[in-house]
Motif scaffolding. Structure first.
Motif, PDB file in Angstrom:
ATOM      1  N   TYR A   1     -17.442  65.211   6.942  1.00 16.80           N
ATOM      2  CA  TYR A   1     -17.747  65.440   6.187  1.00 16.80           C
ATOM      3  C   TYR A   1     -17.791  66.507   5.231  1.00 16.80           C
ATOM      4  O   TYR A   1     -16.420  67.480   6.080  1.00 16.80           O
TER       5      TYR A   1
ATOM      6  N   CYS B   1     -23.957  60.995   6.498  1.00 17.69           N
ATOM      7  CA  CYS B   1     -24.205  62.377   7.661  1.00 17.69           C
ATOM      8  C   CYS B   1     -25.864  61.929   7.272  1.00 17.69           C
ATOM      9  O   CYS B   1     -26.453  63.470   8.320  1.00 17.69           O
TER      10      CYS B   1
ATOM     11  N   CYS C   1     -20.635  68.077   3.969  1.00 17.76           N
ATOM     12  CA  CYS C   1     -21.460  69.272   3.473  1.00 17.76           C
ATOM     13  C   CYS C   1     -23.419  69.452   3.760  1.00 17.76           C
ATOM     14  O   CYS C   1     -23.820  69.947   4.383  1.00 17.76           O
ATOM     15  N   GLY C   2     -23.467  68.147   4.778  1.00 16.57           N
ATOM     16  CA  GLY C   2     -24.015  67.517   5.723  1.00 16.57           C
ATOM     17  C   GLY C   2     -25.636  67.411   4.850  1.00 16.57           C
ATOM     18  O   GLY C   2     -26.541  67.675   5.889  1.00 16.57           O
ATOM     19  N   GLN C   3     -25.474  67.851   3.887  1.00 22.99           N
ATOM     20  CA  GLN C   3     -27.074  67.792   2.936  1.00 22.99           C
ATOM     21  C   GLN C   3     -27.271  66.451   2.249  1.00 22.99           C
ATOM     22  O   GLN C   3     -28.068  66.449   1.427  1.00 22.99           O
TER      23      GLN C   3
ATOM     24  N   ASN D   1     -26.570  61.472  14.451  1.00 22.23           N
ATOM     25  CA  ASN D   1     -26.397  60.986  13.174  1.00 22.23           C
ATOM     26  C   ASN D   1     -24.672  60.028  13.614  1.00 22.23           C
ATOM     27  O   ASN D   1     -23.706  60.728  14.183  1.00 22.23           O
TER      28      ASN D   1
ATOM     29  N   ASP E   1     -20.243  76.084   7.967  1.00 21.47           N
ATOM     30  CA  ASP E   1     -21.036  74.580   7.565  1.00 21.47           C
ATOM     31  C   ASP E   1     -20.983  75.159   5.397  1.00 21.47           C
ATOM     32  O   ASP E   1     -20.826  75.816   5.147  1.00 21.47           O
ATOM     33  N   ARG E   2     -21.853  74.147   4.831  1.00 27.23           N
ATOM     34  CA  ARG E   2     -21.364  74.540   3.418  1.00 27.23           C
ATOM     35  C   ARG E   2     -22.191  75.429   2.812  1.00 27.23           C
ATOM     36  O   ARG E   2     -22.114  76.581   2.294  1.00 27.23           O
TER      37      ARG E   2
ATOM     38  N   CYS F   1     -18.802  60.633   3.291  1.00 28.91           N
ATOM     39  CA  CYS F   1     -19.051  60.798   4.897  1.00 28.91           C
ATOM     40  C   CYS F   1     -19.721  59.154   4.043  1.00 28.91           C
ATOM     41  O   CYS F   1     -19.705  58.460   5.389  1.00 28.91           O
TER      42      CYS F   1
ATOM     43  N   ASP G   1     -21.637  61.886  13.284  1.00 30.87           N
ATOM     44  CA  ASP G   1     -20.919  62.546  14.264  1.00 30.87           C
ATOM     45  C   ASP G   1     -20.526  61.086  14.665  1.00 30.87           C
ATOM     46  O   ASP G   1     -19.602  60.682  15.893  1.00 30.87           O
TER      47      ASP G   1
ATOM     48  N   GLU H   1     -22.691  71.704  18.541  1.00 34.72           N
ATOM     49  CA  GLU H   1     -22.899  72.671  17.810  1.00 34.72           C
ATOM     50  C   GLU H   1     -24.120  72.808  17.846  1.00 34.72           C
ATOM     51  O   GLU H   1     -24.940  73.608  17.524  1.00 34.72           O
TER      52      GLU H   1
END
Lengths: 583, 160
Positions: B40, B62, B42-44, B24, A294-295, B50, B27, A129
């Motif tokens: 997963y 994440c 938002c990854g934020q 992270n 992604d978001r 998560c 993953d 990615e």
């Protein structure tokens, strides 16, 4: 588990046996998987050698693409393939083309121009990615920004920027003849003239993002025998399969879709946003391909609920009866149609709300703007107009100095009432709903309102009749004057079916705009040569008195070309799109 | 970039893998070790799907660098049941219909598990606070809160 009460007195026509499941707590079959984390969502699958697909998106609301340079991205570490519009076999699609409704208008990857911020232009497939994202930054796209339009009414004015070349008037074209969905019942103008109070208000909704916790995505992997396995988030798995088969130009039996576990959908996972490019990537590289938004992409590119602007004009008597209602609404489709064309049909089927009103008119437009395309979301086309209608009802109650609950009971449909759609209302229950709600809220109702019933007072006299109805030519495509045109016809009372105009689309001169670009339609079943467009036919005589009404003469159109019947995939499901009745 | 060796305990088993220094924990668990329990969203660090336990503390996988987990105990929802016997929280979530689409459920269960390990008899307000970092977009918070409160009162709930 609390049990629910089944009010069989209200739903006497429904099944009369005792229900075994409704009202009782029954364990869901998917719950053990959810609590043990064994439920497999689309992304919960591992493949060796999987590639990751990322997309370069438009930073502009509206711009012409002068040049695209992907050479640096192609040389970047880990990059296995770069996709552009020319790589997509059928790079123009509209979702409802599966049921032959609407013109293909949305590319998978933009070629000559972008029409909203976030529109995909180039796709990168890389080993990781991070590598795909790094390569996206190396793509050089030379844009020539164009004026953009964001307002649903501004976009319909002559001279507005053309958002979507397939629909150069910036409105969805219904049946290639009409610029909106229209409903006429009785004579609203006469209703307003005879009303004690006439009230008009404007309601503006915002777009709403579904924001599913699981973002849109899919994984496609080559199987044996030329088939492709697709793990998909789709809410409508076969809808996604059909759309993907069309765009990548394979037979649908080459695609093996697996889904059914959706991490929150709410309507936002019906658009097949990722499956076609994931499958195309797998076809071109021979590797499994994962394409997950992604978001931020989910917000930019995942369709929202379309915003609507709604005008409601009501004629009200002092005793609280509504005698006329005219609704004008503009549904913001964004840059491409997706499912907005269907929203306006649903909206038209829903007005004037659950109330019997003797004179009703509505005009519902689908407007294109330079915003993210909108799509389905929980009652789309209905919820927004319901909000507007019910706020309007409260305002009417205030104007009539009446209790808002009582005003609703007074105007509610009763069984047997004729709806503007020329079908009798049955199994109505608004009166009882309001009574129960008032009781639970300790809201005082008059004795008269408490005694009211959906079974009493409906379907008699005027309430059961189709009134004489004013028709006009408003909304016919190719008639620059038509949007504000006068009454052209009166249908006598009792006319249940209005023969649709057969007037063809005129070439050029649509609202004074340039001749539309001819966009080839996807027609898999037809022989190569399309039939020539029918010659211009003059409009039928504009006015025919009610007393001697006869159907307008059919224009001497050339006989329709002999073509094999097209398959009507899913037509039963979406039959309301065509106006055909479900039995 | 050279990969680094990494060892930790995942749901009671020793695991070893090689990770990119920038990877992270999410993953690494999902793609590296095949534990698809944490999701997963938002990854934020804003949605909570998560959430995992690192040495008993709830953490957002994440936002956790995988290499920071060297030698630690990681627990996810995948290892919550004891063979065929569900954890009391899992039973309570089933009994109270505390999942709709199921995507937030692993994170919710992990947040609830961390709460009950520290505070076996939480108040409703403490439950709400404990899951305040976990978004349920199906908006089924009430059954989730009811399930956690019920699990707190069930026998065996203190087993974290």
């Amino acid at each position: 588990m609390a049990t629910m009460e089944m009010r069989k007195d209200l739903f006497a026509d429904e099944r009369d046996d005792n229900l075994n499941v409704i009202g009782k707590g029954v364990q869901r079959q998917d719950m053990p998987g959810h609590v043990t984390a064994r439920t497999r969502f689309f992304d919960d699958h591992a493949f060796d050698g999987m590639l990751h697909l990322k997309v370069v998106r438009s930073p502009h609301h509206h711009a012409r693409i002068r040049a695209i340079d992907t050479s640096a991205a192609e040389r970047a570490p880990g990059v296995k393939r770069v996709l552009r519009g020319a790589d997509v076999p059928v790079n123009k699609n509209t979702l409802l083309s599966l049921i032959n409704f609407g013109k293909d208008d949305e590319p998978s990857l933009a070629v000559s121009k972008v029409s909203y911020k976030g529109e995909p232009v180039v796709a990168i497939l890389a080993d990781s990615e991070a590598q795909a994202l790094a390569a996206c930054k190396l793509v050089r796209i030379d844009y020539d920004p164009l004026p953009a339009v964001f307002d649903v009414e501004e976009t319909l004015k002559p001279g507005a920027p053309v958002v979507n070349e397939t629909y150069p008037g910036n409105y969805f074209e219904y049946h290639e003849r009409f610029d909106h969905q229209k409903l006429r019942f009785g004579d609203v103008e006469r209703g307003f003239a005879g009303a004690d109070i006439v009230m008009e208000h404007r309601y503006q909704m915002s777009p709403i993002e579904h924001a599913p916790t699981e973002t849109n995505g899919s994984i496609a992997a080559p199987e044996q025998n030329g088939r492709y396995l697709v793990h998909s988030c789709a809410q409508g798995l076969f809808f996604a399969l059909g759309t993907t088969a069309k765009i990548v130009d394979v037979e649908s039996n080459q695609l093996h879709f697996i889904g059914g576990t959706v991490g929150g959908g709410f309507g936002g996972k019906v658009d097949s946003l990722t499956e076609p490019l994931a499958v195309l990537g797998a076809m071109l590289t021979g590797r499994p391909v994962r394409f997950v938004l992604d978001r931020e992409e989910e917000m930019l590119y995942g369709s929202p609920r379309g915003a609507e602007r709604i005008y409601i004009k009501d004629g009200l008597m002092r005793d609280g009866r509504i005698v006329a209602r005219h609704i004008r609404s503009y549904f913001d489709a964004g840059a491409y149609t997706r499912l907005s064309s269907y929203a306006a049909i649903k909206c038209t089927a829903h007005v004037p709300g659950p109330y019997w009103i003797p004179n009703v008119a509505s005009d519902i437009y689908v407007s294109y703007t330079n915003r993210c395309p909108s799509t389905a979301m929980r009652g789309f086309g209905v919820t927004a107009v319901d909000f507007a209608l019910e706020v309007q009802m409260d305002r009417l109650a205030e104007a009539a100095n009446m209790d808002p609950m009582e005003l609703r009971i007074l105007n509610a449909y009763r069984d047997g009432d004729m709806k503007p759609h020329r079908r009798a209302a049955k199994n109505t229950a608004l009166v009882e709903c309001v009574q129960v709600a008032a009781e639970k809220a300790n809201w005082p109702l008059s004795e008269q309102a408490k005694r009211a019933s959906s079974l009493i007072g409906g379907g008699a006299g005027e309430r059961s009749q189709i009134p004489a109805t004013q028709l006009d030519a408003r909304g016919q495509i190719g008639r620059p004057d038509s949007r504000n045109g006068p009454v052209t016809q009166v249908l006598p009372a009792g006319t249940s079916r209005i023969a649709p105009s057969k007037q063809p689309v005129m070439e050029g001169a649509r609202d004074g705009r340039a001749t539309p670009t001819q966009v080839p339609r996807y027609e898999p079943q037809r022989p190569a040569a399309p039939p020539p467009p029918p010659a211009y036919q003059p409009a039928p005589p504009p006015y025919q008195p009610a007393s001697s009404y006869s159907p307008p003469p059919a224009p001497p159109a050339p006989p329709p070309p002999v073509a094999p019947a097209q398959p009507q995939h899913g037509a039963v499901r979406f039959s309301s799109v065509f106006g055909t009745r479900r039995r | 970039m050279a990969k680094l060796p990494l060892q930790f305990r995942l749901n009671g088993s020793d695991r070893a893998t090689f990770v990119d220094p920038a990877s992270n924990l999410l993953d690494t668990l999902r793609r590296g070790l095949g534990d698809f329990g944490p999701k997963y969203g938002c990854g934020q660090g804003t949605c909570g799907v998560c959430t995992v336990l690192v040495d008993g503390e709830p953490q957002l996988a994440c936002l956790t660098l995988a290499v920071s987990c060297e030698g630690r105990q990681i627990e996810t929802t995948s290892g919550m049941a004891d063979g065929p016997n569900l954890h009391p929280l899992q039973d309570a979530f089933m009994d109270h219909f505390a999942a709709q689409c199921g995507f937030c459920t692993p994170g919710m269960l992990t947040a609830a598990r961390a709460l009950l390990a520290k505070n076996p008899q939480p108040s409703r307000e403490e439950v709400v606070e404990a899951i305040s970092g976990n978004i349920c977009r199906c908006t089924g918070y009430e059954p989730i809160i009811a399930a956690i409160l019920a699990a707190a009162n069930a026998p065996g709930a203190r087993r974290a």
